[in-house]
Scaffold this motif. Structure first.
Motif, PDB file in Angstrom:
ATOM      1  N   TRP A  69     -11.395 -52.206  16.355  1.00 17.44           N
ATOM      2  CA  TRP A  69     -12.484 -53.177  16.380  1.00 17.44           C
ATOM      3  C   TRP A  69     -12.718 -53.679  17.796  1.00 17.44           C
ATOM      4  O   TRP A  69     -11.771 -54.048  18.481  1.00 17.44           O
ATOM      5  N   ASP A  70     -13.974 -53.692  18.234  1.00 15.90           N
ATOM      6  CA  ASP A  70     -14.286 -54.178  19.578  1.00 15.90           C
ATOM      7  C   ASP A  70     -14.663 -55.659  19.565  1.00 15.90           C
ATOM      8  O   ASP A  70     -15.035 -56.210  20.586  1.00 15.90           O
ATOM      9  N   GLY A  71     -14.590 -56.280  18.391  1.00 16.64           N
ATOM     10  CA  GLY A  71     -14.908 -57.697  18.302  1.00 16.64           C
ATOM     11  C   GLY A  71     -16.403 -57.946  18.212  1.00 16.64           C
ATOM     12  O   GLY A  71     -16.841 -59.090  18.134  1.00 16.64           O
ATOM     13  N   LEU A  72     -17.187 -56.880  18.228  1.00 18.36           N
ATOM     14  CA  LEU A  72     -18.645 -57.045  18.230  1.00 18.36           C
ATOM     15  C   LEU A  72     -19.300 -56.375  17.026  1.00 18.36           C
ATOM     16  O   LEU A  72     -20.086 -56.985  16.326  1.00 18.36           O
ATOM     17  N   TYR A 261      -0.119 -65.572  33.698  1.00 16.32           N
ATOM     18  CA  TYR A 261      -1.565 -65.604  33.916  1.00 16.32           C
ATOM     19  C   TYR A 261      -1.898 -66.308  35.229  1.00 16.32           C
ATOM     20  O   TYR A 261      -2.719 -65.839  36.007  1.00 16.32           O
ATOM     21  N   ARG A 281      -5.530 -59.825  27.273  1.00 18.13           N
ATOM     22  CA  ARG A 281      -6.314 -58.864  28.036  1.00 18.13           C
ATOM     23  C   ARG A 281      -7.076 -57.922  27.095  1.00 18.13           C
ATOM     24  O   ARG A 281      -8.265 -57.683  27.270  1.00 18.13           O
ATOM     25  N   PHE A 284      -9.821 -60.128  24.983  1.00 13.03           N
ATOM     26  CA  PHE A 284     -10.934 -60.801  25.640  1.00 13.03           C
ATOM     27  C   PHE A 284     -11.524 -60.025  26.809  1.00 13.03           C
ATOM     28  O   PHE A 284     -12.673 -60.228  27.156  1.00 13.03           O
ATOM     29  N   GLU A 285     -10.720 -59.167  27.437  1.00 16.21           N
ATOM     30  CA  GLU A 285     -11.264 -58.456  28.587  1.00 16.21           C
ATOM     31  C   GLU A 285     -11.690 -57.040  28.237  1.00 16.21           C
ATOM     32  O   GLU A 285     -12.702 -56.554  28.718  1.00 16.21           O
ATOM     33  N   LEU A 286     -10.913 -56.373  27.418  1.00 14.85           N
ATOM     34  CA  LEU A 286     -11.199 -54.974  27.137  1.00 14.85           C
ATOM     35  C   LEU A 286     -11.945 -54.776  25.825  1.00 14.85           C
ATOM     36  O   LEU A 286     -12.474 -53.713  25.568  1.00 14.85           O
ATOM     37  N   GLY A 287     -11.964 -55.791  24.977  1.00 13.77           N
ATOM     38  CA  GLY A 287     -12.634 -55.633  23.697  1.00 13.77           C
ATOM     39  C   GLY A 287     -11.909 -54.699  22.754  1.00 13.77           C
ATOM     40  O   GLY A 287     -12.523 -53.990  21.981  1.00 13.77           O
ATOM     41  N   GLU A 288     -10.571 -54.667  22.847  1.00 10.84           N
ATOM     42  CA  GLU A 288      -9.796 -53.867  21.885  1.00 10.84           C
ATOM     43  C   GLU A 288      -9.070 -54.843  20.968  1.00 10.84           C
ATOM     44  O   GLU A 288      -7.866 -55.063  21.099  1.00 10.84           O
TER      45      GLU A 288
ATOM     46  N   ARG B 104     -18.166 -63.206  23.567  1.00  6.26           N
ATOM     47  CA  ARG B 104     -17.941 -62.157  22.571  1.00  6.26           C
ATOM     48  C   ARG B 104     -17.853 -62.751  21.158  1.00  6.26           C
ATOM     49  O   ARG B 104     -18.424 -62.224  20.213  1.00  6.26           O
ATOM     50  N   THR B 108     -20.980 -62.756  17.797  1.00  4.77           N
ATOM     51  CA  THR B 108     -20.756 -62.273  16.440  1.00  4.77           C
ATOM     52  C   THR B 108     -20.747 -63.422  15.441  1.00  4.77           C
ATOM     53  O   THR B 108     -20.634 -63.206  14.248  1.00  4.77           O
ATOM     54  N   GLN B 127     -20.777 -53.058  26.287  1.00  4.30           N
ATOM     55  CA  GLN B 127     -20.342 -53.184  24.884  1.00  4.30           C
ATOM     56  C   GLN B 127     -21.370 -53.956  24.046  1.00  4.30           C
ATOM     57  O   GLN B 127     -21.564 -53.658  22.874  1.00  4.30           O
ATOM     58  N   GLN B 133     -25.949 -56.347  20.333  1.00  4.52           N
ATOM     59  CA  GLN B 133     -25.901 -57.813  20.374  1.00  4.52           C
ATOM     60  C   GLN B 133     -26.903 -58.414  21.355  1.00  4.52           C
ATOM     61  O   GLN B 133     -27.166 -59.602  21.317  1.00  4.52           O
ATOM     62  N   PRO B 420     -14.209 -50.279  30.851  1.00  2.17           N
ATOM     63  CA  PRO B 420     -13.656 -51.593  30.486  1.00  2.17           C
ATOM     64  C   PRO B 420     -12.295 -51.875  31.123  1.00  2.17           C
ATOM     65  O   PRO B 420     -11.949 -53.026  31.342  1.00  2.17           O
TER      66      PRO B 420
END
Lengths: 318, 459
Positions: A69-72, A261, A281, A284-288, B104, B108, B127, B133, B420
């Motif tokens: 899931w990319d969160g989107l 951090y 990371r 929030f940064e990579l979307g994984e 993000r 959603t 993305q 989006q 990314p």
């Protein structure tokens, strides 16, 4: 998690349950008449809050960790693939290894220092003890982010530490504390030592204050020196406090995020990456998000297991 | 109390089942997540008549928090509300890091903004485009004539194919207000002292670094604790050795380029040699970015390679003494090549209640009048830069360098836009390269792996 339970009274059962007074017949028969669920009724309000704020997010995290899931957009179910990735990813293995190194600095080292400090502070009748205790405990009170910012200054190439070393003619010892591939992890770990020591010391002092003075008198009469007394009486008597201290500091070590951090962001290179920073990371940064959740679940399980182990060992020896 | 093992197991089981029962339904199937992947243009005709839209509230998220940035935003929003009394703007502002973390989730959820700033990198805008989006601005670009006002080289920074696979061409998804350029800051007095002139060719520049080091000064200052600053030093070096088109493909993360070419290896070797020769300040890998440019303003070092975003602060500290030049070209008089591009662009979310109004707002804050206000508040307008050039001083140098690079040379994308993960990969690899942990070949291989895997996954 067990609190600092006082040693059970002599003659108690090995499970740690003090033998209760024999129950009267009426009490027993009332229990048989369906009152068995009453205690759970009392637990319910608390359990609901616990479920909503802890169990639900935890369950959701476990669920998300099974998806890519990319969160989107809509997630796709991948089963345990994220976990396989966690196990096989060398970068993540390194991150977990760094966390284990941090355990030494957050838990083991402070425990050693704390035992000695607490013994000295408890046994020695020093004036201004309350003040000293406060000073030792102070780092624990300051928010970790603030601590990290301060140490980032101290460790800067021309920060306070290097300046002090130069001032006493130890120029050869100056280092790039936060930019050195071998030194940075210990340097960051030492900040953890500095923070944890106060908490551990204060906990152990509370335990040592309860040790009856007669024991020390008896030991002295038997001809034991200060070191012998410390090892044979002081340390065994505070086992419960040691378990609590280890539990708290190991959790702190494994979930370290803010410190890394702020001070190094995992650098130089990847020499100070830690699992919780990886969670952040990835999410929030990579979307994984799925992968991040998997790391988080593994980290939670690891923390849980290590602490169960610590508590088991602590209890067995009591 | 120790509960019996059996009871513990029952309780644990109950808790696990309860937790899983509470959490059932595929992630991303919530309200905001259900947009089809194809980014649809707004249906029907584009309306540009804001006054005729009735009472409206426009929710805008931005990260313009610093002095001059915040000021221009406030002034433009006031002007917009004064011009269209039927519209009120609800501005939410937060730092760039915070915006990155919250956007993000917001996109959603149910309370997404209408207009938001979104970094044009693949990790964000890319993305958002592929997840549908944010919406394509093409119909609005046509209605407002943006393609005439903004050069191709500016617009390609916010262009993606509709599926988000190709970056740098396709449809337009955002519009920036300001331009950025990476170059070299220097102290005029220091150069005089050393008997040096501003270098006109790359060879001169490299030679000067050696001269300065021999004179016992620090040629280059860098604060690389946070890993990203070295990217801005590597960009100009790469620009000197590698063909701009190659760098563009690498920077946009598009297929057909490679990090392991002879030229890229040369660039990596050069920057590693600089570190080896001691051209950077002692302990640069553990030094804080802000602390280093601050010590530069106090007289440490001769050259500071950095972005135009530092200009206002550096000028405030150094006044007349500081100058700025774009990295010199290999051939004297040729166009200059450096990293740079655009400030964070504004995009329209697919949840925007009134996309036409959102587009009218974006047009307003990037209009000619807006560019004048941007210049007044110390920001560098992304277009018509030369028209707003200050009389003299550091800002004049920077405007000049930006205009020169965009018109005669090549402005190269930030390398971390590529994938990314590229920001981390490149930051870590550069730290290792400069520390001598890895050599140029290992560096190139590491970065190539990241790039190639991403490109392969996109095909």
């Amino acid at each position: 998690m067990r609190g600092g339970v006082a040693s059970p009274a002599p003659g108690s059962s090995p499970t740690g349950i003090a033998p209760s007074a024999p129950r009267s017949r009426t009490a027993r028969s009332r229990r048989r008449r369906g009152g068995g669920w009453a205690p759970y009724g009392f637990l319910l309000p608390g359990f609901v809050v616990y479920a909503v704020f802890l169990l639900y997010p935890l369950g959701r995290a476990v669920q998300i960790s099974l998806y890519d899931w990319d969160g989107l957009s809509l997630a796709t179910f991948v089963g345990l693939a994220n976990y396989a990735d966690v196990v096989t990813d060398p970068a993540l293995r390194d991150a977990f290894a760094h966390a284990l190194v941090l355990i030494f600095f957050f838990s083991v080292l402070p425990l050693g220092i704390g035992l000695v400090l607490a013994a000295l502070l408890t046994r020695a009748r020093v004036r201004g003890m309350a003040f000293f205790r406060t000073v030792v405990f102070l780092p624990q009170v300051i928010a970790m982010v603030v601590v990290a910012v301060a140490w980032r200054q101290i460790y800067a190439p021309d920060g306070q530490l290097n300046t002090a070393l130069r001032a006493v003619g130890l120029d050869a010892l100056t280092r790039t504390w936060l930019g050195d591939y071998t030194l940075t992890l210990p340097a960051v770990g030492f900040i953890g030592t500095w923070v944890s020591t106060g908490l551990v010391t204060v906990l152990l002092m509370a335990g040592m204050a309860r040790i009856p003075g007669e024991l020390y008198e008896a030991a002295t009469l038997d001809g034991a020196g200060p070191v012998r007394t410390f090892l044979s009486i002081t340390v065994p008597s505070v086992r419960a406090e040691v378990v609590v201290a280890l539990t708290l500091t190991i959790i702190a070590a494994l979930k370290t995020f803010d410190l890394i951090y702020v001070t190094t962001s995992g650098g130089p290179g990847t020499s100070t990456t830690v699992p919780s920073y990886e969670v952040y990371r990835r999410a929030f940064e990579l979307g994984e998000v799925g992968s991040a959740a998997a790391v988080a679940v593994v980290l939670t399980a690891l923390i849980f297991l290590i602490n169960v182990g610590v508590n088991r060992i602590g209890e067995r020896e009591r | 109390m120790n509960p019996s093992p059996r009871r513990t197991r029952i309780a644990a089981g109950t808790i696990a089942i309860a937790a899983l029962a509470l959490a059932a339904c595929t992630p991303g199937s919530g309200d905001g997540g259900e947009t089809d992947d194809a980014t649809s243009a707004p249906s029907g005709e584009v309306s540009t008549d804001v006054a005729a839209m009735g009472e409206q509230t426009l929710v805008v998220w931005d990260q313009e928090v610093r002095g001059g940035q915040a000021e221009q935003m406030e002034r433009l929003n006031e002007a917009f509300e004064a011009e269209y009394e039927n519209v009120s703007i609800d501005r939410v502002t937060q730092s760039n890091d915070d915006l990155t973390a919250t956007l993000r989730l917001a996109l959603t959820g149910d309370d997404a903004p209408d207009v938001t700033q979104a970094n044009n990198s693949r990790s964000q805008m890319g993305q958002f485009v592929s997840a549908g989006q944010i919406i394509s601005l093409d119909p609005y670009a046509e209605a407002y004539g943006w393609a005439d006002r903004f050069s191709e080289s500016v617009l390609q920074n916010t262009s993606y194919s509709a599926d988000g696979v190709t970056f740098g061409e396709g449809e337009l998804f955002g519009l920036p207000q300001v331009g950025e350029v990476v170059g070299v800051y220097y102290s005029k007095a220091k150069l005089d002292e050393l008997g040096l002139e501003v270098p006109q060719t790359w060879a001169d520049f490299e030679e000067q670094l050696g001269t300065i080091a021999e004179a016992g000064e620090t040629p280059l200052v860098l604060g690389n604790l946070d890993q990203w600053p070295a990217l801005h030093v590597f960009g100009p070096v790469q620009g000197a050795f590698v063909d701009p088109e190659e760098v563009r493909a690498l920077g946009f993360g598009n297929a057909g380029a490679s990090w392991t070419t002879e030229e890229n290896l040369e660039a990596a070797t050069t920057i590693a040699d600089w570190a080896e020769a001691g051209y950077f300040n002692e302990g640069f890998n553990g030094a804080d970015y802000d602390a280093v440019w601050q010590s530069f303003t106090e007289g440490t070092g001769v050259y500071l390679i950095g972005g135009s975003w530092l200009a206002a602060d550096i000028e405030a500290a150094m006044g007349e003494d500081v100058g700025f030049f774009a990295p010199p070209p290999v051939e004297e008089g040729a166009g200059r090549v450096t990293t740079g591009g655009i400030g964070i662009p504004f995009a329209i979310t697919s949840q925007a209640e009134n996309p036409d109004l959102a587009a009218a707002y974006i047009d307003f804050i990037t209009s000619e009048e807006a560019m004048a206000i941007l210049a007044e508040t110390g920001n560098m307008p992304v277009v018509e830069t030369a028209d707003h050039m200050p009389e003299a001083g550091l800002q004049a140098d920077i405007y000049g360098a930006y205009a020169d690079v965009t018109e005669n040379g090549a402005l190269l994308p930030y390398l971390d836009w590529a994938t990314p993960t590229m920001g981390d990969t490149l930051g870590q690899a550069l730290q290792g390269l400069l520390d001598g942990q890895i050599d140029a070949q290992q560096f190139a291989d590491t970065v190539e792996t990241d790039y190639a895997e991403f490109v392969a996954a996109n095909e």
